[in-house]
Design an enzyme around this catalytic site. Structure first.
Site, PDB file in Angstrom:
ATOM      1  N   PHE A 183       0.852  -1.197   0.000  1.00 39.19           N
ATOM      2  CA  PHE A 183       0.000   0.000   0.000  1.00 39.19           C
ATOM      3  C   PHE A 183       0.884   1.242   0.000  1.00 39.19           C
ATOM      4  O   PHE A 183       1.749   1.402   0.867  1.00 39.19           O
ATOM      5  CB  PHE A 183      -0.897  -0.003   1.244  1.00 39.19           C
ATOM      6  CG  PHE A 183      -1.821   1.174   1.330  1.00 39.19           C
ATOM      7  CD1 PHE A 183      -2.990   1.217   0.590  1.00 39.19           C
ATOM      8  CD2 PHE A 183      -1.526   2.249   2.160  1.00 39.19           C
ATOM      9  CE1 PHE A 183      -3.852   2.310   0.662  1.00 39.19           C
ATOM     10  CE2 PHE A 183      -2.380   3.344   2.250  1.00 39.19           C
ATOM     11  CZ  PHE A 183      -3.546   3.374   1.498  1.00 39.19           C
ATOM     12  N   GLY A 184       0.661   2.129  -0.968  1.00 40.81           N
ATOM     13  CA  GLY A 184       1.406   3.385  -1.056  1.00 40.81           C
ATOM     14  C   GLY A 184       0.526   4.570  -0.713  1.00 40.81           C
ATOM     15  O   GLY A 184      -0.612   4.659  -1.183  1.00 40.81           O
ATOM     16  N   TYR A 185       1.043   5.474   0.103  1.00 44.81           N
ATOM     17  CA  TYR A 185       0.266   6.655   0.520  1.00 44.81           C
ATOM     18  C   TYR A 185       1.075   7.945   0.431  1.00 44.81           C
ATOM     19  O   TYR A 185       0.537   9.026   0.646  1.00 44.81           O
ATOM     20  CB  TYR A 185      -0.221   6.466   1.971  1.00 44.81           C
ATOM     21  CG  TYR A 185       0.934   6.329   2.944  1.00 44.81           C
ATOM     22  CD1 TYR A 185       1.507   5.078   3.189  1.00 44.81           C
ATOM     23  CD2 TYR A 185       1.486   7.440   3.569  1.00 44.81           C
ATOM     24  CE1 TYR A 185       2.590   4.951   4.037  1.00 44.81           C
ATOM     25  CE2 TYR A 185       2.560   7.317   4.421  1.00 44.81           C
ATOM     26  CZ  TYR A 185       3.108   6.069   4.654  1.00 44.81           C
ATOM     27  OH  TYR A 185       4.190   5.961   5.494  1.00 44.81           O
ATOM     28  N   GLY A 186       2.364   7.833   0.142  1.00 49.46           N
ATOM     29  CA  GLY A 186       3.228   9.018   0.091  1.00 49.46           C
ATOM     30  C   GLY A 186       3.918   9.068  -1.256  1.00 49.46           C
ATOM     31  O   GLY A 186       3.261   9.164  -2.295  1.00 49.46           O
ATOM     32  N   SER A 187       5.238   8.952  -1.237  1.00 45.67           N
ATOM     33  CA  SER A 187       5.970   9.025  -2.507  1.00 45.67           C
ATOM     34  C   SER A 187       5.566   7.899  -3.456  1.00 45.67           C
ATOM     35  O   SER A 187       5.652   8.052  -4.680  1.00 45.67           O
ATOM     36  CB  SER A 187       7.480   8.983  -2.255  1.00 45.67           C
ATOM     37  OG  SER A 187       7.831   7.781  -1.608  1.00 45.67           O
TER      38      SER A 187
ATOM     39  N   GLU B 108      13.540   3.848   1.422  1.00 48.80           N
ATOM     40  CA  GLU B 108      12.723   4.396   2.512  1.00 48.80           C
ATOM     41  C   GLU B 108      13.313   4.045   3.867  1.00 48.80           C
ATOM     42  O   GLU B 108      12.595   3.752   4.809  1.00 48.80           O
ATOM     43  CB  GLU B 108      11.278   3.880   2.389  1.00 48.80           C
ATOM     44  CG  GLU B 108      10.638   4.117   1.033  1.00 48.80           C
ATOM     45  CD  GLU B 108      10.492   5.613   0.693  1.00 48.80           C
ATOM     46  OE1 GLU B 108      10.698   6.458   1.583  1.00 48.80           O
ATOM     47  OE2 GLU B 108      10.182   5.916  -0.472  1.00 48.80           O
TER      48      GLU B 108
HETATM   49  C1  BEZ Z   1       4.462   5.283   0.604  1.00 46.97           C
HETATM   50  O1  BEZ Z   1       3.593   4.475   0.871  1.00 46.97           O
HETATM   51  O2  BEZ Z   1       4.308   6.095  -0.267  1.00 46.97           O
HETATM   52  C2  BEZ Z   1       5.674   5.254   1.398  1.00 46.97           C
HETATM   53  C3  BEZ Z   1       6.521   4.187   1.276  1.00 46.97           C
HETATM   54  C4  BEZ Z   1       7.659   4.167   2.021  1.00 46.97           C
HETATM   55  C5  BEZ Z   1       7.920   5.166   2.891  1.00 46.97           C
HETATM   56  C6  BEZ Z   1       7.053   6.203   3.004  1.00 46.97           C
HETATM   57  C7  BEZ Z   1       5.912   6.259   2.263  1.00 46.97           C
END
Ligand code: BEZ
Length: 202
Positions: free
Chosen positions: A24-28, A99
């Site tokens: 699941f991605g929520y940021g970059s 990360e």
């Molecule tokens: C993300 O889900 O976008 C993410 C992945 C790794 C670190 C921070 C955010």
């Protein structure tokens, strides 16, 4: 402070032996999915909210002047919208390195917006990690993002990238959209978009 979570994440054996897993991605990961994936689907996770409360010493800032990037904070009644990627397990190794500044792998249930659920992984930088910055007034966070930059580019581009994809997904995220509005207002010199009052210098 710069932290390094690579070794901790590599010891995790969640999904060991699986041919693929959901991340699941929520940021970059929303705007920079520069890794191979088998499919991607918009999804939500329950019990977390996205907050720009994590310091970035290695991507959107420096050890001397860390930027501000997203992490997830526990909020039992909340839902966080993002993008789920089905990947092969080897893809986690470079992501652990990318990360590494405080983010640990957690297992969580994903609910796909077009239906169905699956167990998946998410990287979260918890409040006890050394790079955690925590909450600050919105105007202060907006100025912080506006002026930070690091090896991956300006911090503002990270915020704008996250906000753009959330808009495309039709997600409701007052924290991200509020921070974006405050940063753009600051950059345009109009100051505080909440009160409408511009900041004046003495
Ligand atoms: C993300 O889900 O976008 C993410 C992945 C790794 C670190 C921070 C955010």
């Amino acid at each position: 402070m710069v932290v390094d979570t690579v070794a901790i994440n590599r010891r995790s054996n969640a999904f060991a032996g699986e041919e693929s897993l959901w991340l699941f991605g929520y940021g970059s990961l929303l705007y920079k999915a520069d890794f191979p994936f088998l499919e991607c689907r918009p999804a939500r996770i329950r019990g977390w909210v996205r907050r720009f409360w994590q310091g970035s010493h290695d991507h959107r800032g420096s050890p001397e002047a860390p930027g501000r990037v997203a992490t997830l904070i526990r909020a039992p009644e909340s839902v966080c919208t993002g993008m789920a990627y089905r990947i092969t397990p080897d893809v986690l190794e470079p992501l652990d390195v990318r990360e590494k500044n405080g983010y640990l792998r957690f297992t969580t249930e994903l609910a796909f917006t077009d239906g169905g659920t699956a167990e998946g992984l998410v990287y979260i930088a918890t409040e006890d990690n050394a790079a955690f910055l925590g909450e600050a007034p919105m105007q202060e966070m907006a100025r912080h993002v506006a002026r930070s930059r690091g090896p991956s580019g300006p911090n503002r581009d990270y915020l704008l990238g996250v906000a753009r994809v959330l808009r495309e997904l039709g997600a409701d995220d007052p924290h991200v959209f509020g921070l974006e509005a405050a940063m753009l207002a600051w950059e345009s010199g109009s100051g505080d978009p909440v009160s409408g009052a511009g900041e004046t210098s003495a």
